[in-house]
Design an enzyme around this catalytic site. Structure first.
Site, PDB file in Angstrom:
ATOM      1  N   GLY A 315      45.821  34.780  17.367  1.00 42.70           N
ATOM      2  CA  GLY A 315      45.653  33.141  17.177  1.00 42.70           C
ATOM      3  C   GLY A 315      44.708  33.528  16.177  1.00 42.70           C
ATOM      4  CG  ASP A 316      42.147  30.073  17.699  1.00 42.30           C
ATOM      5  OD1 ASP A 316      43.623  29.418  17.668  1.00 42.30           O
ATOM      6  OD2 ASP A 316      41.388  29.595  18.828  1.00 42.30           O
ATOM      7  CG  HIS A 317      37.414  32.527  15.280  1.00 40.52           C
ATOM      8  ND1 HIS A 317      38.198  31.486  15.957  1.00 40.52           N
ATOM      9  CD2 HIS A 317      36.344  31.889  14.975  1.00 40.52           C
ATOM     10  CE1 HIS A 317      37.233  29.955  16.023  1.00 40.52           C
ATOM     11  NE2 HIS A 317      36.843  30.655  15.190  1.00 40.52           N
TER      12      HIS A 317
END
Length: 728
Positions: A315-317
């Site tokens: 997902g994010d990083h």
């Protein structure tokens, strides 16, 4: 074979303080066996001691805001290009951040502009000598001298990101309160050492945690934000937010040459994933991947030493931790978690290498943008689920889960019932498949693009998407060409290959059909990768000696040597690009006796007119939009080719694709046991368990007839959306 119990849980359930009774109720109803916190929620102490797996989320680069506020030199940085400005005189002043969010970006004052920035005349595409421009830190302006009137100029500058994109989204979309979160760049040794120390303390403070859920490790995907805090550019797999002077200096030592600011801003294209990557950009990706894998492996080893399993949420990083790369296995993770909204996203999770457990985190996320008064979250969920089920029949999935605020979901009792049914169906799936794979048709299918395996099962964004506004930024609702969604639920072995693979290794003998699909100039079609005679000869030989070639949209598109489709001789057609206007259009005759003619029915969607016309006289035109070719087939040597103008996803298109691949594989005369040719019903056979699955894609009842391994006909009746299992 390891037996999967039908009573064993299989879901990761989000928790929230104040919702303990709801959690305990749904733990049973949804057949959960693990609890997790989410962004914005914490794990209640009473639940943390439950006899279940406890997933604890950590995004280490956002975890210590005190340190981030004290050390702006360690914040994420990136190259941005100022919006072009036209000189009207012999001097020009540019405010680099004009048009960009002042809440999110600051000009980086920790790096020397004369060393790390670049001013360029965009009209002549020349770099302006550093002696001819000055940066005024007080006014945040760049003064360019000796400019040429009516020429455009840009400043490529290094920006420091002072508001993390995910934090910004949650504040503006979901009305999150609190400070603006910053992300740290662990490439700096001092920052990395601090984060390692912080993580060691975090492990000590989470004794009840059994699974560390990394979200994710180092660098965020690219979201550029405009003056009004609106998204102006997104690249979910872009490496634009990985830059720092230290990293650039180390890259030069590692690869023997220096990258320039232009290598990152790419004349304003920013190396979008939909573009064929340059060698320099691929080298940078490799450099970043090497660092992230090393950093992530250190964190995973610490968690394992503390007696905890590890999971990565893609997902994010997540940049630098791409599961289809061999280096990914060096991290040592136990569980891969993917955000899954359709069949392609599911296959991106299930098809990657390694022995990790695969867990799908389903949409919708329990956030107020969906779970609001007047909206029905079941509509989105069911639209996703029917696509996901098709793909699950082809590759095994181990676990499912959700995230967000359980208090919001609990306001929609029919959604709670709906997820209960999803969980029941998934439990049956685990019981009847035992983690094994369904039977596939003969012959491997290869999808050819500039990215190859590294971008396996990544949605091939088409031009139509550029003109579509989705209901939410995090929803990947694809319009236009969507062949991969059609393919995700079909019973074929699929792999993704690149042009470099063909040049270096040739074409594997187990590949029976190659697909090239995408808009011209894109990484998916190939762009300048088609400017290589070695590739052209290899593919002609492949087809000529019995292989199949499927082209969709702009296959082999590259204007050179008097043609647009470089394999137009194989397809027997050409595209009008205003260079062959003198060629006279001839009436088209639709072939009625071809094997594929029986599958050209109402409801097929070939998208926009193709502007493609026949050149060969032996081409079979199966469908057309006026004079625009929509579906053609042709023999070429001992092999075959098919062209489609476009292939948006619907079930009739998916079934047509199935028959096209069968014909291209020379398998149309064979009997295919347990293969459905009904548009709305998928059937899969699991030889290791002796079970057959039949899944109804639509809300209306369906009847389907398939043949078994003995050639006997089997009739199957399904209620709306029903998933039925048959023991043989």
């Amino acid at each position: 074979m390891k037996q999967v119990s039908s009573t064993k849980g299989h879901m990761t359930l989000p928790v929230e303080v104040g919702q303990e009774e709801v959690v305990l109720n749904l733990y049973q109803r949804w057949q959960a066996d693990a609890l997790r916190d989410s962004d914005g929620t914490t794990m209640p102490e009473s639940l943390a001691k439950q006899d279940s797996d406890i997933y604890s989320v950590v995004c280490l680069v956002r975890a210590d805001q005190q340190f981030a506020n004290q050390h702006p030199e360690y914040l994420h940085r990136k190259y941005l290009m100022s919006f072009p400005v036209t000189a009207m005189a012999e001097t020009l002043v540019i405010q680099p951040l004009d048009g960009y969010s002042k809440d999110k970006y600051e000009l980086d004052d920790d790096s020397d502009p004369k060393c790390w920035w670049e001013v360029r005349n965009r009209t002549t595409n020349t770099v302006i000598d550093v002696s001819l421009w000055e940066f005024d830190a007080a006014t945040q302006q760049v003064l360019i001298k000796q400019t040429q009137p009516y020429h455009e100029y840009t400043v490529t500058f290094m920006a420091r990101q002072v508001w993390d994109s995910v934090s910004m989204y949650n504040a503006l979309t979901n009305d999150w309160k609190g400070p603006r979160i910053k992300s740290l760049d662990p490439y700096h040794p001092e920052c990395r050492a601090h984060l390692i120390k912080h993580f060691a303390q975090w492990l000590d403070e989470h004794p009840n945690t059994t699974v560390v859920r990394f979200t994710t490790f180092a660098f965020l995907f690219v979201i550029d934000t405009g003056e009004q805090n609106q998204d102006i550019y997104r690249d979910w797999t872009g490496y634009g937010e990985t830059v720092s002077p230290r990293a650039l200096e180390d890259f030069k030592k590692r690869f023997g040459y220096a990258l320039t600011p232009e290598d990152f801003v790419d004349a304003g294209y920013y190396n979008g994933t939909y573009k064929a990557p340059s060698k320099r950009y691929q080298d940078w990706m490799t450099f970043v991947q090497e660092f992230v894998v090393d950093f992530a492996a250190e964190l995973v080893a610490m968690a394992h030493k503390a007696g905890k399993k590890t999971a990565m949420f893609q997902g994010d990083h997540w940049i630098g931790t791409e599961p289809f790369l061999e280096s990914y296995q060096n991290i040592g993770l136990d569980i891969n978690i993917g955000a899954v909204e359709d069949g392609v996203a599911l296959r991106r999770l299930t098809d990657s290498m390694g022995e990790q457990t695969r867990e799908a985190r389903f949409y919708p996320y329990f956030f107020p943008d969906v779970f609001r008064e007047g909206n029905d979250p079941v509509v989105e969920s069911m639209s996703n689920w029917v696509k996901i089920r098709r793909a699950m029949l082809q590759k095994p999935l181990d676990r499912i889960g959700y995230g967000g605020y359980l208090s919001l979901a609990n306001k929609f009792p029919h959604f709670i019932d709906h997820v209960s049914e999803i969980s029941r169906e998934f439990g049956d799936y685990l019981q009847h498949t035992q983690g094994t794979e369904s039977q596939k048709l003969t012959g491997k299918i290869a999808v050819l693009s500039a990215w190859g395996m590294a971008r396996s099962w990544l949605q091939n964004q088409a031009r139509d998407q550029r003109f579509y506004v989705p209901p939410r930024p995090d929803v990947m609702e694809f319009v236009g060409n969507n062949l991969l969604e059609c393919l995700a639920g079909l019973p074929f072995e699929v792999e993704f290959i690149s042009f470099d693979d063909i040049i270096q290794n040739g074409i594997s003998e187990d590949i029976k059909v190659i697909i090239n699909t995408g808009d011209a100039n894109s990484a998916w079609s190939g762009g300048e990768c088609w400017d290589n005679s070695e590739v052209l000869v290899a593919l002609r030989k492949f087809v000529g000696q019995g292989g199949g070639l499927l082209g969709v949209c702009d296959p082999s598109a590259f204007q050179k040597n008097g043609r647009y489709f470089q394999l137009g001789d194989v397809f027997g057609l050409e595209k009008e690009t205003a260079l062959t206007m003198g060629r006279v259009a001839m009436p088209l005759s639709i072939a009625k006796e071809h094997y594929l003619s029986q599958y050209v029915t109402e409801g097929l969607d070939f998208g926009n007119p193709s502007y493609v016309y026949p050149q060969a006289t032996d081409i079979a035109v199966l469908a057309a939009q006026g004079q625009h070719l929509a579906l053609t087939a042709r023999n070429y040597g001992q092999g075959r080719s098919v062209y489609m103008g476009n292939l948006p996803f619907n079930m009739k298109n998916a079934r047509l694709l199935q028959q096209v691949l069968i014909w291209l594989s020379h398998n149309e005369t064979q009997q295919h046991a347990w293969l459905s040719d009904y548009p709305n019903v998928d059937v899969a056979y699991y030889p290791q368990t002796g079970m057959v699955a039949a899944v109804n894609y639509v809300s209306e009842p369906q009847q389907v007839t398939v043949s078994n391994a003995q050639g006997e006909f089997v009739n199957i009746s399904l209620e709306g959306y029903e998933w039925k299992w048959i023991s043989i």
